[in-house]
Design an enzyme around this catalytic site. Structure first.
Site, PDB file in Angstrom:
ATOM      1  N   HIS A  63      50.095  45.957  28.903  1.00 30.36           N
ATOM      2  CA  HIS A  63      48.405  45.785  29.049  1.00 30.36           C
ATOM      3  C   HIS A  63      47.966  46.163  30.406  1.00 30.36           C
ATOM      4  O   HIS A  63      47.018  47.098  30.426  1.00 30.36           O
ATOM      5  CB  HIS A  63      48.142  44.352  28.586  1.00 30.36           C
ATOM      6  CG  HIS A  63      46.772  43.982  28.791  1.00 30.36           C
ATOM      7  ND1 HIS A  63      45.891  44.622  28.113  1.00 30.36           N
ATOM      8  CD2 HIS A  63      46.257  42.927  29.672  1.00 30.36           C
ATOM      9  CE1 HIS A  63      44.601  44.017  28.572  1.00 30.36           C
ATOM     10  NE2 HIS A  63      44.699  43.293  29.617  1.00 30.36           N
ATOM     11  N   HIS A  88      45.328  42.940  37.743  1.00 30.03           N
ATOM     12  CA  HIS A  88      43.895  42.268  37.165  1.00 30.03           C
ATOM     13  C   HIS A  88      44.127  40.832  36.355  1.00 30.03           C
ATOM     14  O   HIS A  88      43.567  39.929  36.510  1.00 30.03           O
ATOM     15  CB  HIS A  88      43.152  43.046  36.244  1.00 30.03           C
ATOM     16  CG  HIS A  88      43.545  43.204  34.699  1.00 30.03           C
ATOM     17  ND1 HIS A  88      44.423  44.147  34.228  1.00 30.03           N
ATOM     18  CD2 HIS A  88      43.257  42.254  33.603  1.00 30.03           C
ATOM     19  CE1 HIS A  88      44.709  43.790  32.965  1.00 30.03           C
ATOM     20  NE2 HIS A  88      43.893  42.909  32.599  1.00 30.03           N
ATOM     21  N   GLU A  92      45.303  35.031  37.370  1.00 30.64           N
ATOM     22  CA  GLU A  92      45.063  34.199  36.403  1.00 30.64           C
ATOM     23  C   GLU A  92      46.038  33.686  35.699  1.00 30.64           C
ATOM     24  O   GLU A  92      46.149  32.622  35.454  1.00 30.64           O
ATOM     25  CB  GLU A  92      43.967  34.970  35.737  1.00 30.64           C
ATOM     26  CG  GLU A  92      42.964  33.958  34.812  1.00 30.64           C
ATOM     27  CD  GLU A  92      42.370  34.383  33.758  1.00 30.64           C
ATOM     28  OE1 GLU A  92      42.425  35.594  33.436  1.00 30.64           O
ATOM     29  OE2 GLU A  92      41.828  33.610  32.817  1.00 30.64           O
ATOM     30  N   ASP A  93      47.086  34.478  35.182  1.00 34.14           N
ATOM     31  CA  ASP A  93      48.238  34.380  34.522  1.00 34.14           C
ATOM     32  C   ASP A  93      49.340  33.929  34.867  1.00 34.14           C
ATOM     33  O   ASP A  93      50.384  33.372  34.324  1.00 34.14           O
ATOM     34  CB  ASP A  93      48.243  35.388  33.515  1.00 34.14           C
ATOM     35  CG  ASP A  93      47.077  35.467  32.455  1.00 34.14           C
ATOM     36  OD1 ASP A  93      46.287  34.481  32.532  1.00 34.14           O
ATOM     37  OD2 ASP A  93      47.157  36.595  31.918  1.00 34.14           O
ATOM     38  N   ASP A 154      39.541  46.629  30.748  1.00 36.50           N
ATOM     39  CA  ASP A 154      40.307  45.616  30.321  1.00 36.50           C
ATOM     40  C   ASP A 154      39.886  45.164  28.823  1.00 36.50           C
ATOM     41  O   ASP A 154      40.564  45.066  27.952  1.00 36.50           O
ATOM     42  CB  ASP A 154      40.235  44.461  31.199  1.00 36.50           C
ATOM     43  CG  ASP A 154      41.001  42.868  30.721  1.00 36.50           C
ATOM     44  OD1 ASP A 154      42.024  43.152  30.081  1.00 36.50           O
ATOM     45  OD2 ASP A 154      40.360  42.225  31.086  1.00 36.50           O
ATOM     46  N   ASP A 274      22.984  64.090  10.149  1.00 40.27           N
ATOM     47  CA  ASP A 274      23.826  64.391  11.444  1.00 40.27           C
ATOM     48  C   ASP A 274      24.953  63.844  11.620  1.00 40.27           C
ATOM     49  O   ASP A 274      25.029  62.924  12.614  1.00 40.27           O
ATOM     50  CB  ASP A 274      22.800  64.426  12.494  1.00 40.27           C
ATOM     51  CG  ASP A 274      22.242  63.122  12.546  1.00 40.27           C
ATOM     52  OD1 ASP A 274      21.980  62.518  11.476  1.00 40.27           O
ATOM     53  OD2 ASP A 274      21.353  62.856  13.364  1.00 40.27           O
TER      54      ASP A 274
HETATM   55 MN    MN Z   1      43.607  41.655  30.931  1.00 41.75          MN
END
Ligand code: MN
Length: 740
Positions: A63, A88, A92-93, A154, A274
């Protein structure tokens, strides 16, 4: 055990392979030392996400690598952003702290990661969220706009890999995406990402429509590609001969935008013309960009006739989000409008990737280009009132125009149609909440039940156990769900009251010596002009019919002898049916029975012999013959099944029937003459009327003609299609609403 070992080895190889692909994607922006930094970030992410897996079962590290790749490849961000994208989800994780990040990568990276962590808190918990809050939040968090861009990358990757998520999560992510992220991407000029986010949301929110359009697009693919080839070929030749180096290709429109067009214009898929645009991307030197784009425009319009109303010059005055391009719409070889977009490579990259792509083209310092862009974005966010950059308005504009998004106090999103009220919202939450609703707080302010909700409102419903649904609530709500719930509650309420009235009436009738039986109840209902005995009971219970009224009825009873209205109508129908059924079969034969039975051809669908038809018995106008695919047929059959008569054409007639043809083509001198010659001389068909509309080279005509049957009509259509310049001939029905 051995299997798992091999599995992990294979995964390791795959991880490295993906990492190398990432490096290749950002190669052009890398300077000395950057590669080492990215390696360090990759290793930290790999280590801290170790053992973690995504819902799909894949290693989690796929990811962040994918997000970094999107940031580099699809948004055009540089090494700092790639480092941040890789890291990123780390704070947090995992156990890694912001301090760790700052120590290893410096203050800038730490600030961006901090912003990303905060944003994700805002989106992923149940906090309340309104458009205005969202904007403020972006403004305060986005000291570095890269936070927003990485967040978009993300979200894009999460949307791309959502199939393993539970359904409710899919819906939540999709509605957030279409409500917040897609408009944001649009605002930032990231067109490709915006379209993909919209398509992915639709894929989960409107699964059937999405698959339907996708399937239709696939079916017509070969035909479309041939059209594009034929359109492009002469264009390429001339461009080359004029030494304009370019790439010319067809660009499909997104499924979401096709669906929007279908809804906006209320047309079926077949009528969306179109489905693609032609794009000419020129390889121009910076100083020749504008001149060469106009030169290409001149070549296009020499080959194909342009619609002067549809020229858009975003080169002389670019859009606020940086979009530059020249758009024109021209008439293709088959009489079909085709949009042509002309731009240079640089403009194309900015259009696809947003302003981030811009600094690549700035010769000066790489940073100042990015800073300028960051400045621009910040101004956009700060200045929602200014006309061109109306941020909030843009939010609304990009939503389905007929839908609004409302937040619950806990921040959940509820989708409602435009015009929905606080009471609609209450019923949307739960039937009981709606039934006991006495008011609501919208954005913390007290409002009445009928308050019309605005996009982004946060609504808290106020209930009372003493409240019950009221008749006039039906005028307050717009959703079908609320209407149905209110009606059934009212019905239930009425039934209870009627039960009481029934007992009262029985007693009263007894004392007046009127026999209590269904015949007398019907007579009473009719006398009081009520539709049903239940209404009668209800009125008795409510005191609207009392002893005095009943005595008056008794006095008049001797003179009154009546049948309910419905009965009369039914008798007529029965009579007509009997006259048909005296024949051998109960099928109405059209043509043969003309004299004996009164019938007419319905003018809503103008049936002609050969059409599949049925007869419908009207109250005052005999039998009307409709086509089974008549726009009114379903309604008639569903509501008045007992009035439908089977009907069939007899084939021994030479009568003429009126039908309409819609003809489109390329306007050409003498086209009408050619048409009428075919119709009148070759086919000996009478024309009742012709109306013709000619607009910028497009010919559109309606012709009413008399034909014998469907075969006759089909031959005529076939022959008309062969007339040079005609692109389509279709039968149409005048859309007159039928009186039933
Ligand atoms: Mn993420």
């Amino acid at each position: 055990m051995k299997d798992i070992v091999i599995d992990i080895e294979a995964e390791k190889t795959e991880i490295l392979k993906r990492y190398r692909a990432l490096l290749r994607a950002c190669k052009s922006t890398l300077q000395k030392g950057d590669k080492k930094l990215i390696r360090k970030a990759f290793e930290m992410a790999l280590e801290s996400h170790k053992g973690m897996r995504r819902k799909s079962g894949e290693p989690y590290i796929y990811h962040p690598i994918a997000v970094a790749q999107i940031a580099a490849e699809e948004i055009g961000l540089g090494p700092t952003s790639i480092v941040c994208a890789l890291l990123h989800d780390v704070v947090e994780d995992t156990d890694v702290s912001l301090d760790d990040i700052e120590r290893e990568f410096g203050k800038k990276v730490a600030l961006i990661i901090d912003g990303l962590t905060k944003i994700s808190g805002v989106f992923d918990t149940n906090s309340s969220l309104q458009a205005e809050n969202f904007r403020k939040m972006l403004l305060t968090l986005a000291d570095d706009v890269r936070v927003i861009l990485i967040k978009l990358a993300d979200r894009l990757h999460n949307m791309r890999t959502m199939e393993f998520m539970p359904r409710d999560k899919q819906l939540k992510l999709s509605s957030e995406t279409v409500y917040l992220y897609a408009p944001l991407a649009h605002r930032l000029g990231l067109y490709a990402i915006k379209s993909e986010l919209e398509d992915l949301s639709m894929k989960y929110m409107e699964r059937e429509t999405y698959q339907f359009i996708k399937k239709r697009l696939n079916e017509k693919k070969a035909e479309r590609e041939k059209f594009i080839r034929d359109f492009i070929e002469p264009l390429k030749k001339v461009l080359e001969s004029q030494e304009l180096h370019s790439d010319v290709f067809g660009r499909p429109k997104s499924i979401h935008s096709i669906w929007n067009k279908m809804k906006k214009k209320a047309i079926p898929f077949e009528e969306v013309y179109d489905l693609f645009a032609i794009r000419i991307v020129l390889d121009s030197a910076p100083e020749h960009e504008k001149a060469e784009c106009w030169k290409a425009y001149s070549i296009v319009t020499d080959l194909y006739r342009p619609n002067p109303d549809r020229l858009r010059d975003w080169i002389s005055s670019p859009k606020a989000n940086g979009y530059e391009s020249l758009h024109t719409t021209v008439m293709g070889p088959r009489g079909q409008w085709v949009e042509v977009q002309i731009r240079t490579k640089r403009m194309n990259e900015i259009a696809e990737k947003g302003f981030a792509a811009h600094w690549k083209y700035k010769e000066s310092s790489t940073d100042s280009g990015l800073d300028q862009w960051v400045q621009k974005v910040r101004e956009m966010l700060k200045n929602p009132e200014s006309n061109a950059l109306d941020f909030l308005d843009d939010f609304k504009m990009n939503l389905f125009s007929d839908e609004i998004f409302i937040f619950t106090p806990k921040g959940a999103l509820i989708q409602l149609p435009q015009g929905a009220t606080a009471l609609d919202f209450a019923f949307e939450i739960h039937t009981d909440v709606g039934a006991t609703c006495i008011g609501a707080k919208v954005n913390h302010k007290l409002v009445p039940l009928g308050y019309k909700l605005q996009n982004g409102d946060q609504v808290e419903v106020i209930t009372s156990s003493k409240q019950t649904p009221k008749e006039d609530w039906l005028n307050v709500v717009v959703t079908a769900k609320a209407k149905a719930k209110i009606k059934s509650a009212l019905k239930e309420e009425k039934r209870k009251i009627a039960d009481e009235g029934k007992e009262i009436l029985e007693r009263k009738m007894k004392s007046l010596k009127i026999t209590y039986n269904s015949d007398n109840l019907h007579k009473l209902s009719y006398y009081f002009k009520l539709l049903s005995t239940q209404d009668l009971f209800f009125n008795v219970a409510k005191g609207l019919i009392d002893m005095k009224d009943l005595k008056e009825y008794q006095a008049s009873e001797k003179v009154v002898e009546n049948k309910p209205q419905d009965k009369i109508e039914n008798d007529q129908v029965q009579n007509l049916l009997r006259s048909i059924k005296t024949k051998d079969s109960d099928i109405l034969l059209i043509g043969e029975d003309m004299q004996k039975i009164d019938y007419k051809l319905a003018n809503c669908c103008n049936p002609i012999p050969g059409d599949d038809v049925f007869g419908f018995i009207t109250v005052s106008d005999g039998i009307k013959i409709h086509r089974t695919n008549c726009p009114n047929a379903a309604k008639l059959m569903a509501n008045y099944g007992y009035r439908i008569v089977k009907a069939r054409w007899t084939n021994q007639q030479e009568l003429a029937f009126l039908t309409g043809l819609r003809i489109t083509g390329i306007d050409d001198v003498g086209l009408i003459n050619k048409l009428t010659t075919v119709i009148s001389n070759d086919f000996k068909v009478n024309i009742r009327s012709i109306t013709v509309d000619s607009d910028n080279g497009i010919f559109e005509g309606s012709i009413m003609v008399y034909v014998n049957d469907t075969e006759h009509l089909e031959n005529l259509i076939k022959r008309l299609k062969m007339v040079k310049g005609i692109t389509a001939v279709t039968r149409f029905d005048s859309a007159v609403e039928v009186a039933s």
